[in-house]
Write a protein that holds these residues in place. Structure first.
Motif, PDB file in Angstrom:
ATOM      1  N   VAL A  23     -48.739   2.887  24.637  1.00 53.61           N
ATOM      2  CA  VAL A  23     -48.341   1.659  25.339  1.00 53.61           C
ATOM      3  C   VAL A  23     -47.482   2.172  26.806  1.00 53.61           C
ATOM      4  N   HIS A  24     -47.400   3.120  26.897  1.00 50.97           N
ATOM      5  CA  HIS A  24     -46.331   3.818  27.733  1.00 50.97           C
ATOM      6  C   HIS A  24     -47.234   3.638  29.285  1.00 50.97           C
ATOM      7  N   ASP A  25     -46.210   3.020  30.089  1.00 49.43           N
ATOM      8  CA  ASP A  25     -46.870   2.343  31.437  1.00 49.43           C
ATOM      9  C   ASP A  25     -46.289   3.172  32.466  1.00 49.43           C
ATOM     10  N   LEU A  54     -46.664  10.280  23.735  1.00 51.00           N
ATOM     11  CA  LEU A  54     -46.623  10.980  22.608  1.00 51.00           C
ATOM     12  C   LEU A  54     -47.472  12.068  22.261  1.00 51.00           C
ATOM     13  N   VAL A  55     -47.341  12.926  21.134  1.00 51.01           N
ATOM     14  CA  VAL A  55     -47.893  14.147  21.010  1.00 51.01           C
ATOM     15  C   VAL A  55     -49.479  13.506  20.627  1.00 51.01           C
ATOM     16  N   GLU A  56     -49.489  12.421  19.802  1.00 47.96           N
ATOM     17  CA  GLU A  56     -50.881  11.834  19.468  1.00 47.96           C
ATOM     18  C   GLU A  56     -51.418  11.574  20.778  1.00 47.96           C
ATOM     19  N   ILE A  91     -35.568  -0.487  35.164  1.00 49.36           N
ATOM     20  CA  ILE A  91     -35.812  -1.382  34.164  1.00 49.36           C
ATOM     21  C   ILE A  91     -36.268  -0.397  32.994  1.00 49.36           C
ATOM     22  N   HIS A  92     -37.053   0.484  33.236  1.00 51.16           N
ATOM     23  CA  HIS A  92     -37.417   1.472  32.362  1.00 51.16           C
ATOM     24  C   HIS A  92     -36.385   2.361  31.631  1.00 51.16           C
ATOM     25  N   GLY A  93     -35.584   2.890  32.789  1.00 50.10           N
ATOM     26  CA  GLY A  93     -34.531   3.733  32.376  1.00 50.10           C
ATOM     27  C   GLY A  93     -33.423   2.851  31.517  1.00 50.10           C
ATOM     28  N   LEU A 103     -55.546  10.911  32.926  1.00 50.71           N
ATOM     29  CA  LEU A 103     -55.488  10.510  31.470  1.00 50.71           C
ATOM     30  C   LEU A 103     -53.820  10.864  31.408  1.00 50.71           C
ATOM     31  N   SER A 104     -53.021   9.757  30.807  1.00 46.47           N
ATOM     32  CA  SER A 104     -51.520   9.559  30.631  1.00 46.47           C
ATOM     33  C   SER A 104     -51.396   9.527  29.321  1.00 46.47           C
ATOM     34  N   GLY A 105     -50.159   9.866  28.797  1.00 48.28           N
ATOM     35  CA  GLY A 105     -49.909   9.449  27.408  1.00 48.28           C
ATOM     36  C   GLY A 105     -48.445   9.867  27.148  1.00 48.28           C
ATOM     37  N   THR A 139     -37.097   2.390  18.478  1.00 47.04           N
ATOM     38  CA  THR A 139     -36.953   3.676  17.666  1.00 47.04           C
ATOM     39  C   THR A 139     -36.869   3.692  16.197  1.00 47.04           C
ATOM     40  N   SER A 140     -37.182   4.777  15.452  1.00 44.76           N
ATOM     41  CA  SER A 140     -37.269   4.764  14.217  1.00 44.76           C
ATOM     42  C   SER A 140     -36.518   6.141  13.871  1.00 44.76           C
ATOM     43  N   ALA A 141     -35.872   5.856  12.643  1.00 41.11           N
ATOM     44  CA  ALA A 141     -35.027   7.231  12.482  1.00 41.11           C
ATOM     45  C   ALA A 141     -34.628   7.063  10.690  1.00 41.11           C
ATOM     46  N   GLN A 176     -47.596   4.570  17.511  1.00 42.12           N
ATOM     47  CA  GLN A 176     -46.475   4.282  18.847  1.00 42.12           C
ATOM     48  C   GLN A 176     -45.912   2.933  18.512  1.00 42.12           C
ATOM     49  N   MET A 177     -44.754   2.814  18.716  1.00 42.97           N
ATOM     50  CA  MET A 177     -44.027   1.383  18.346  1.00 42.97           C
ATOM     51  C   MET A 177     -44.393   0.652  19.445  1.00 42.97           C
ATOM     52  N   VAL A 178     -44.700  -0.861  19.202  1.00 41.92           N
ATOM     53  CA  VAL A 178     -44.878  -1.806  20.195  1.00 41.92           C
ATOM     54  C   VAL A 178     -43.927  -2.707  19.698  1.00 41.92           C
ATOM     55  N   PRO A 179     -42.747  -3.444  20.587  1.00 43.05           N
ATOM     56  CA  PRO A 179     -42.660  -3.188  21.943  1.00 43.05           C
ATOM     57  C   PRO A 179     -42.291  -1.716  22.013  1.00 43.05           C
ATOM     58  N   GLU A 180     -42.284  -1.225  23.349  1.00 40.32           N
ATOM     59  CA  GLU A 180     -42.217   0.427  23.518  1.00 40.32           C
ATOM     60  C   GLU A 180     -40.547   0.594  23.495  1.00 40.32           C
ATOM     61  N   TYR A 181     -39.735  -0.140  23.835  1.00 43.89           N
ATOM     62  CA  TYR A 181     -38.280   0.167  23.686  1.00 43.89           C
ATOM     63  C   TYR A 181     -37.846  -0.047  22.427  1.00 43.89           C
TER      64      TYR A 181
HETATM   65 CO1  B1M Z   1     -38.965   9.155  23.228  1.00 49.25          CO
HETATM   66  N1  B1M Z   1     -40.153  10.784  22.903  1.00 49.25           N
HETATM   67  N2  B1M Z   1     -39.511   8.646  21.448  1.00 49.25           N
HETATM   68  N3  B1M Z   1     -38.219   7.654  24.011  1.00 49.25           N
HETATM   69  N4  B1M Z   1     -38.806  10.004  24.981  1.00 49.25           N
HETATM   70  C1  B1M Z   1     -40.362  11.700  23.968  1.00 49.25           C
HETATM   71  C2  B1M Z   1     -41.681  11.211  24.731  1.00 49.25           C
HETATM   72  C3  B1M Z   1     -40.344  13.060  23.450  1.00 49.25           C
HETATM   73  C4  B1M Z   1     -41.260  14.090  24.060  1.00 49.25           C
HETATM   74  C5  B1M Z   1     -39.097  13.597  23.059  1.00 49.25           C
HETATM   75  C6  B1M Z   1     -38.938  14.941  22.416  1.00 49.25           C
HETATM   76  O1  B1M Z   1     -39.428  15.374  21.719  1.00 49.25           O
HETATM   77  N5  B1M Z   1     -38.214  15.901  23.092  1.00 49.25           N
HETATM   78  C7  B1M Z   1     -40.914  12.728  21.891  1.00 49.25           C
HETATM   79  C8  B1M Z   1     -42.648  12.783  21.807  1.00 49.25           C
HETATM   80  C9  B1M Z   1     -43.148  13.833  20.717  1.00 49.25           C
HETATM   81  C10 B1M Z   1     -44.165  13.445  20.072  1.00 49.25           C
HETATM   82  O2  B1M Z   1     -44.772  12.693  20.230  1.00 49.25           O
HETATM   83  N6  B1M Z   1     -43.968  14.059  18.739  1.00 49.25           N
HETATM   84  C11 B1M Z   1     -40.444  11.660  21.669  1.00 49.25           C
HETATM   85  C12 B1M Z   1     -40.409  10.692  20.528  1.00 49.25           C
HETATM   86  C13 B1M Z   1     -40.786  11.240  19.240  1.00 49.25           C
HETATM   87  C14 B1M Z   1     -40.011   9.312  20.389  1.00 49.25           C
HETATM   88  C15 B1M Z   1     -40.042   8.129  19.218  1.00 49.25           C
HETATM   89  C16 B1M Z   1     -41.394   8.549  18.314  1.00 49.25           C
HETATM   90  C17 B1M Z   1     -39.001   8.541  18.393  1.00 49.25           C
HETATM   91  C18 B1M Z   1     -38.640   7.660  17.337  1.00 49.25           C
HETATM   92  O3  B1M Z   1     -38.363   6.616  17.378  1.00 49.25           O
HETATM   93  N7  B1M Z   1     -39.333   8.205  16.249  1.00 49.25           N
HETATM   94  C19 B1M Z   1     -39.940   6.760  19.953  1.00 49.25           C
HETATM   95  C20 B1M Z   1     -41.318   6.435  20.005  1.00 49.25           C
HETATM   96  C21 B1M Z   1     -41.258   5.161  20.988  1.00 49.25           C
HETATM   97  C22 B1M Z   1     -42.366   4.089  20.534  1.00 49.25           C
HETATM   98  O4  B1M Z   1     -43.155   4.384  19.890  1.00 49.25           O
HETATM   99  N8  B1M Z   1     -42.291   3.097  21.383  1.00 49.25           N
HETATM  100  C23 B1M Z   1     -39.154   7.160  20.928  1.00 49.25           C
HETATM  101  C24 B1M Z   1     -38.378   6.197  21.805  1.00 49.25           C
HETATM  102  C25 B1M Z   1     -37.926   6.562  23.170  1.00 49.25           C
HETATM  103  C26 B1M Z   1     -37.049   5.465  23.743  1.00 49.25           C
HETATM  104  C27 B1M Z   1     -37.329   4.005  23.419  1.00 49.25           C
HETATM  105  C28 B1M Z   1     -35.462   5.739  23.446  1.00 49.25           C
HETATM  106  C29 B1M Z   1     -37.162   5.810  25.239  1.00 49.25           C
HETATM  107  C30 B1M Z   1     -38.373   5.122  26.133  1.00 49.25           C
HETATM  108  C31 B1M Z   1     -39.610   5.485  25.575  1.00 49.25           C
HETATM  109  C32 B1M Z   1     -40.723   4.996  26.421  1.00 49.25           C
HETATM  110  O5  B1M Z   1     -40.765   5.606  27.523  1.00 49.25           O
HETATM  111  N9  B1M Z   1     -41.610   4.198  26.086  1.00 49.25           N
HETATM  112  C33 B1M Z   1     -37.744   7.476  25.164  1.00 49.25           C
HETATM  113  C34 B1M Z   1     -37.513   8.585  26.017  1.00 49.25           C
HETATM  114  C35 B1M Z   1     -36.831   7.993  27.388  1.00 49.25           C
HETATM  115  C36 B1M Z   1     -38.029   9.695  26.023  1.00 49.25           C
HETATM  116  C37 B1M Z   1     -38.085  10.827  26.976  1.00 49.25           C
HETATM  117  C38 B1M Z   1     -36.733  11.291  26.950  1.00 49.25           C
HETATM  118  C39 B1M Z   1     -38.422  10.607  28.377  1.00 49.25           C
HETATM  119  C40 B1M Z   1     -39.660   9.604  28.668  1.00 49.25           C
HETATM  120  C41 B1M Z   1     -39.844   8.870  29.668  1.00 49.25           C
HETATM  121  O6  B1M Z   1     -39.042   7.943  29.835  1.00 49.25           O
HETATM  122  N10 B1M Z   1     -40.133   9.550  31.058  1.00 49.25           N
HETATM  123  C42 B1M Z   1     -39.339  11.874  26.345  1.00 49.25           C
HETATM  124  C43 B1M Z   1     -38.776  13.331  26.444  1.00 49.25           C
HETATM  125  C44 B1M Z   1     -39.304  13.965  27.961  1.00 49.25           C
HETATM  126  O7  B1M Z   1     -39.997  13.612  28.653  1.00 49.25           O
HETATM  127  N11 B1M Z   1     -38.210  14.507  28.453  1.00 49.25           N
HETATM  128  C45 B1M Z   1     -39.477  11.332  24.905  1.00 49.25           C
HETATM  129  C46 B1M Z   1     -40.079   9.218  32.225  1.00 49.25           C
HETATM  130  C47 B1M Z   1     -41.535   9.169  32.795  1.00 49.25           C
HETATM  131  C48 B1M Z   1     -41.417   8.575  34.102  1.00 49.25           C
HETATM  132  O8  B1M Z   1     -42.165  10.265  32.684  1.00 49.25           O
HETATM  133  O9  B1M Z   1     -44.082   9.370  31.401  1.00 49.25           O
HETATM  134  O10 B1M Z   1     -43.463  11.739  31.245  1.00 49.25           O
HETATM  135  P1  B1M Z   1     -43.601  10.436  32.065  1.00 49.25           P
HETATM  136  O11 B1M Z   1     -44.532  10.635  33.480  1.00 49.25           O
HETATM  137  C49 B1M Z   1     -44.446  11.476  34.507  1.00 49.25           C
HETATM  138  C50 B1M Z   1     -45.259  12.812  33.977  1.00 49.25           C
HETATM  139  O12 B1M Z   1     -45.300  13.056  32.589  1.00 49.25           O
HETATM  140  C51 B1M Z   1     -46.319  12.801  34.788  1.00 49.25           C
HETATM  141  O13 B1M Z   1     -46.035  12.034  35.849  1.00 49.25           O
HETATM  142  C52 B1M Z   1     -45.261  11.142  35.471  1.00 49.25           C
HETATM  143  C53 B1M Z   1     -44.040  11.039  36.783  1.00 49.25           C
HETATM  144  O14 B1M Z   1     -43.608  11.954  37.278  1.00 49.25           O
HETATM  145  N12 B1M Z   1     -47.557  12.153  34.300  1.00 49.25           N
HETATM  146  C54 B1M Z   1     -48.942  12.336  34.888  1.00 49.25           C
HETATM  147  C55 B1M Z   1     -47.823  11.274  33.202  1.00 49.25           C
HETATM  148  N13 B1M Z   1     -49.006  10.707  33.339  1.00 49.25           N
HETATM  149  C56 B1M Z   1     -49.689  11.546  34.087  1.00 49.25           C
HETATM  150  C57 B1M Z   1     -51.246  11.441  34.540  1.00 49.25           C
HETATM  151  C58 B1M Z   1     -51.517  12.139  35.498  1.00 49.25           C
HETATM  152  C59 B1M Z   1     -50.734  13.014  36.221  1.00 49.25           C
HETATM  153  C60 B1M Z   1     -49.250  13.045  35.704  1.00 49.25           C
HETATM  154  O15 B1M Z   1     -52.885  12.039  35.884  1.00 49.25           O
HETATM  155  C61 B1M Z   1     -53.193  12.122  37.110  1.00 49.25           C
END
Ligand code: B1M
Length: 828
Positions: free
Chosen positions: A443-445, A492-494, A747-749, A488-490, A819-821, A812-817
């Motif tokens: 659900v990551h937007d 988590l690892v899944e 808002i996301h941050g 394609l965007s996503g 966490t579990s631990a 993935q958890m919904v709502p996005e914001y």
């Molecule tokens: Co968490 N999280 N998180 N998290 N989080 C990650 C994603 C993780 C990589 C951290 C890590 O391991 N170091 C890890 C995932 C690993 C995995 O899947 N095994 C992780 C985890 C595990 C989790 C939880 C599962 C932990 C838990 O609770 N058990 C949990 C899941 C939440 C859920 O299910 N809803 C969780 C929770 C959270 C918060 C709620 C605290 C928070 C917000 C989550 C959210 O965004 N929905 C959060 C955050 C902030 C992060 C990190 C630190 C940052 C994510 C973010 O907001 N990025 C992240 C680690 C990291 O990235 N450093 C992490 C900002 C966003 C603008 O960037 O989406 O990457 P992003 O998009 C970028 C690029 O990736 C690229 O361009 C974008 C803009 O520059 N891009 C594309 C993306 N799509 C593209 C498509 C394209 C091109 C480029 O096509 C053309």
């Protein structure tokens, strides 16, 4: 060892600083740091001594001097006012003169409204131009950075003293105007005498430093023809020269265009130009100017310069009146420079500048003007896209931060929306189409939306399908839109795993369109080694939105020109390999197995607790440094105090607003259990009966550490799920729909930060259980507990659905914001 600077930070009281001063009194700094006189905005500092002189103070933001600004003020169009302020930066202004005084208006209220917007919207330090003490005080309190106050004089010495004290308190610089009760000083003698008294008041007794003050000797117009005023210009120049000798550390400033008040525009421009030139020669440090009202001296012919000088220095050639001569020169035959300048003053600000400065407000007007003479496609190709390319370059060079890139992109999108109806049929495809989607279960937007904004603002059409899209959804859309690439965007690892299945489905359906993959848990190796072999077309990894854009550009450039060297271009444009350890190859193929039958959910329910918390209870624990630098990316490693204050202020506003509108909530679900290590697993047991409820699987090394620590003994653990709710997600989506991705990003941050804080808050609220002197918190999905399918076990035990949290098919958890631990005694 030694100390250079001492001070306090957020939370230090005036008393603390007083004590600091007392203790440090008399101690010399280790290294004397020369003080460089500067003013600053939130984002940048400006030295007061500039080369070449003068410091250019823009006067387009003065409601008494600029008709347009006054109209914006009366219409309370604050966005337009910010745009006008920013425009003069592109004209070269280094400081902006701000006056919002207009009859019948609430000056203090307007200052308050505008200051906040100026802080984040304009990169120029402000000269606060007001005669009302309250307005000056409000401006100094609200504006970030160091301001200049314009001005004090000796009409009312008590008021001047009060303003001087205010400047001293707020650290502002100050303009001293040579006016006393008798009025404006006309001769150099009187100007200097008043200057001396003002200097006494402000510097010798008022505590300001010599370099904190500017002298403004003012000038009357030379256009009145009145005998007593004919020397007004020359006397002002004389005063500037003398003041520079008498007060060498202080500055001089002048509103140079007053000299020509009453003349026709062409004559005004010429006279202003020549007068300014002489003022600089006499030592002028700063000038309050309207860039459109001067021109380069070299563009004036000798005759014009001569006539202007005659008027300025009151030189008469025989009986001829220099004013009459100048009027004659411009009256009958307007000079060519005049014509050009007139044309220039009518010319709207370059649209590229509006894009670069992220200024959406003025775009419609400027484009309407441009479309009168140019084709919309030409405007896009020649003005808009090069400006966006410059934005990209500045971002890459580290000269522009992400929030500003987003603003530029938003301005660009606004421009496209305006131009859209004017484009020829089919022209909206622009440079090519990107089909964009977040994969199933995800659900990551925001990541995808940033890509959408950046790519579409660079001339591509983006079809944004949204979140949780199946491969079939994407295939169908690809058939319909025939994109140049699929993105394609996503998060988590899944989702990274899902991407492999997606490209396989695409391949099976005969698609060979390039695919670009991005997301936090993805890396280049995985894309190139796992995804690429599964697909006949190219699969690219994009580490961020800018890289996604570059790939789009390379793909479409190659397609269009079919030149082999542009294909090579793709290779060079292709991002270099870099570490991205999240998806390891071994993990990539692993399937999720869930041992649900082992859990007695009925039993577990009684052990869990649900709590709702108001945001104001946990928001104070926000880590502001992390929020500002990592999540919002607005502050670097060493932000200025002003930038930090501003960020704090913005955050406080956002939180207050969020609180009012109930944007964030807090809900916790936790359970307390006992556990023991059993082979490769952590067995979770009912604390009363000892019945095994589930088995958790951590990384082997971590399990070994736990085993070394506890052996087969039992220890207490807690599981928790927290959420800040779904309203912020909705709000983010609405903002994105309105093209306000920058606001969605903020808002996301904040949402991410609040969720982390809430997790810490929940942990801190857990009862202290035996053996819990020091505990640690680990979440599934991180290296210690890598398999995200473990989420299901937590969910069965805690049933966080009761606080509104559910799991998608990709865990993935919904709502996005949310966490579990697990919380357990800190492993040694
Ligand atoms: Co968490 N999280 N998180 N998290 N989080 C990650 C994603 C993780 C990589 C951290 C890590 O391991 N170091 C890890 C995932 C690993 C995995 O899947 N095994 C992780 C985890 C595990 C989790 C939880 C599962 C932990 C838990 O609770 N058990 C949990 C899941 C939440 C859920 O299910 N809803 C969780 C929770 C959270 C918060 C709620 C605290 C928070 C917000 C989550 C959210 O965004 N929905 C959060 C955050 C902030 C992060 C990190 C630190 C940052 C994510 C973010 O907001 N990025 C992240 C680690 C990291 O990235 N450093 C992490 C900002 C966003 C603008 O960037 O989406 O990457 P992003 O998009 C970028 C690029 O990736 C690229 O361009 C974008 C803009 O520059 N891009 C594309 C993306 N799509 C593209 C498509 C394209 C091109 C480029 O096509 C053309």
């Amino acid at each position: 060892p030694g100390l250079n600077i001492a001070g306090g930070c957020c939370g230090t009281t005036p008393e603390h600083i007083r004590q600091l001063v007392r203790v440090l009194n008399g101690i010399a700094p280790r290294r004397a740091v020369p003080a460089v006189p500067r003013v600053s905005s939130l984002y940048s500092a400006q030295e007061l001594k500039v080369e070449p002189r003068p410091l250019f103070v823009g006067e387009r933001t003065n409601a008494s001097g600029s008709k347009r600004f006054r109209e914006l003020l009366l219409a309370r169009d604050f966005e337009g006012m910010v745009a006008a302020a920013q425009e003069q930066k592109s004209e070269g202004a280094q400081v902006m003169d701000l006056s919002v005084a207009a009859a019948g208006q609430d000056e203090v209220g307007d200052v308050r409204e505008l200051a906040v917007r100026l802080n984040s919207g304009v990169d120029l330090p402000v000269m606060v131009d007001s005669t009302r003490y309250e307005a000056v005080e409000t401006a100094l309190e609200r504006l970030a950075g160091r301001c200049i106050v314009n001005s004090v004089n000796l009409e009312d010495p008590a008021r001047a003293e009060k303003t001087i004290a205010l400047c001293r308190k707020m650290g502002a610089a100050l303009v001293l105007m040579t006016i006393d009760r008798k009025g404006m000083a006309m001769t150099a003698e009187r100007k200097l005498a008043i200057a001396e008294r003002l200097y006494d008041m402000a510097v010798r007794h008022g505590g300001l430093a010599p370099q904190d003050v500017f002298f403004d000797f003012l000038t009357f117009t030379l256009a009145s023809g009145e005998e007593s005023l004919r020397d007004a210009g020359a006397e002002t120049l004389k005063a500037i020269r003398r003041a520079k000798r008498r007060f060498p550390k202080s500055f001089t400033i002048l509103g140079a265009s007053n000299i020509s008040f009453g003349l026709k525009p062409d004559a005004r421009r010429a006279l202003n130009t020549v007068f300014l030139h002489h003022a600089i020669e006499h030592g002028l440090d700063a000038a309050i100017l309207h860039a459109g009202r001067i021109e380069p001296l070299a563009s004036l012919n000798t005759e014009t310069v001569g006539r202007c000088e005659d008027l300025i220095f009151n030189r008469r050639r025989g009986a001829a009146d220099p004013l009459a001569e100048l009027l004659a020169l411009f009256g009958d035959r307007p000079s060519s420079t005049g014509r050009e300048a007139r044309a220039a003053s009518r010319r709207p600000p370059p649209v590229g500048e509006l894009i670069l400065t992220g200024n959406r407000a003025g775009i419609a007007e400027v484009l309407a003007e441009l479309l009168k003479t140019r084709a919309p496609l030409a405007v896009i190709e020649e003005d808009l896209l090069p400006a966006m390319a410059e934005v990209g370059r500045r971002f890459e060079a580290g000269k522009m931060q992400l929030p500003f890139v987003l603003r530029s992109a938003e301005a660009m999108r606004a421009a496209f929306d305006i131009l859209q109806p004017h484009l020829p049929a089919g022209g909206d495809k622009g440079r090519g189409t990107l089909l964009l989607a977040t994969v199933r279960g995800d659900v990551h937007d925001i990541g995808k939306n940033l890509v959408d904004m950046i790519v579409s603002s660079n001339g591509f059409k983006v079809v944004n399908l949204g979140v949780r899209q199946t491969p079939e959804d994407i295939l169908e859309a690809a058939r319909r839109h025939k994109p140049e690439a699929v993105g394609l965007s996503g998060l988590l690892v899944e989702s990274a795993r899902a991407m492999k299945e997606y490209v396989e489905v695409f391949a099976g359906a005969g698609l060979a369109t390039p695919v670009i993959c991005g997301g936090a848990a993805l890396n280049r190796d995985y894309v190139e080694d796992e995804l690429q072999p599964a697909y006949p077309g190219r699969v690219y990894y994009a580490k961020d939105a800018l890289e996604g854009l570059k790939i789009m550009q390379a793909i479409t450039g190659w397609k269009r020109s079919k030149m082999p060297n542009t294909k090579k271009q793709i290779e060079t444009d292709r991002p270099k390999a870099e570490p991205g350890p999240v998806v390891r190859r071994a993990e990539a193929g692993a399937t999720a197995v869930w041992n649900r039958p082992r859990i007695d959910a009925g039993f577990a329910r009684a052990l869990t607790k649900i709590i709702h918390v108001e945001i104001r209870r946990y928001a104070p624990y926000i880590n502001r440094d992390v929020l500002f630098s990592k999540r919002w990316r607005i502050l670097g490693a060493k932000p200025t105090r002003a930038a930090r204050l501003e960020a704090d202020w913005n955050l406080d506003q956002m939180l207050a607003d969020a609180h009012r509108r109930g944007l964030w909530h807090g809900a916790l679900a936790y359970g307390l259990f006992v556990a023991r290590i059993d082979g490769r697993d952590l067995a979770v047991l009912h604390p009363g009966t000892g019945q095994e409820l589930t088995r958790l699987r951590f990384a082997p090394a971590f399990t070994r550490r736990l085993s070394r620590q506890h052996g087969s003994a039992r220890f207490h653990v807690a599981l928790q799920v927290v959420t800040t709710g779904g309203r912020a997600v909705e709000e983010g989506r609405t903002l994105a729909e309105q093209g306000r991705v920058h606001d969605q990003f903020l808002i996301h941050g904040l949402g991410a930060e609040l969720t982390e804080v809430l997790a810490g808050y929940c942990q801190a609220r857990l009862p202290e259980l035996p053996g819990w002197r020091k505990v640690a918190r680990y979440s599934p999905g991180y290296p210690v507990w890598p398999d995200l399918s473990e989420q299901q076990k937590i969910f069965t035990l805690l049933r966080p659905e009761r606080i509104g949290v559910t799991l998608t098919e990709s865990f993935q958890m919904v709502p996005e914001y949310s966490t579990s631990a697990i919380v357990l005694p800190l492993p040694r």
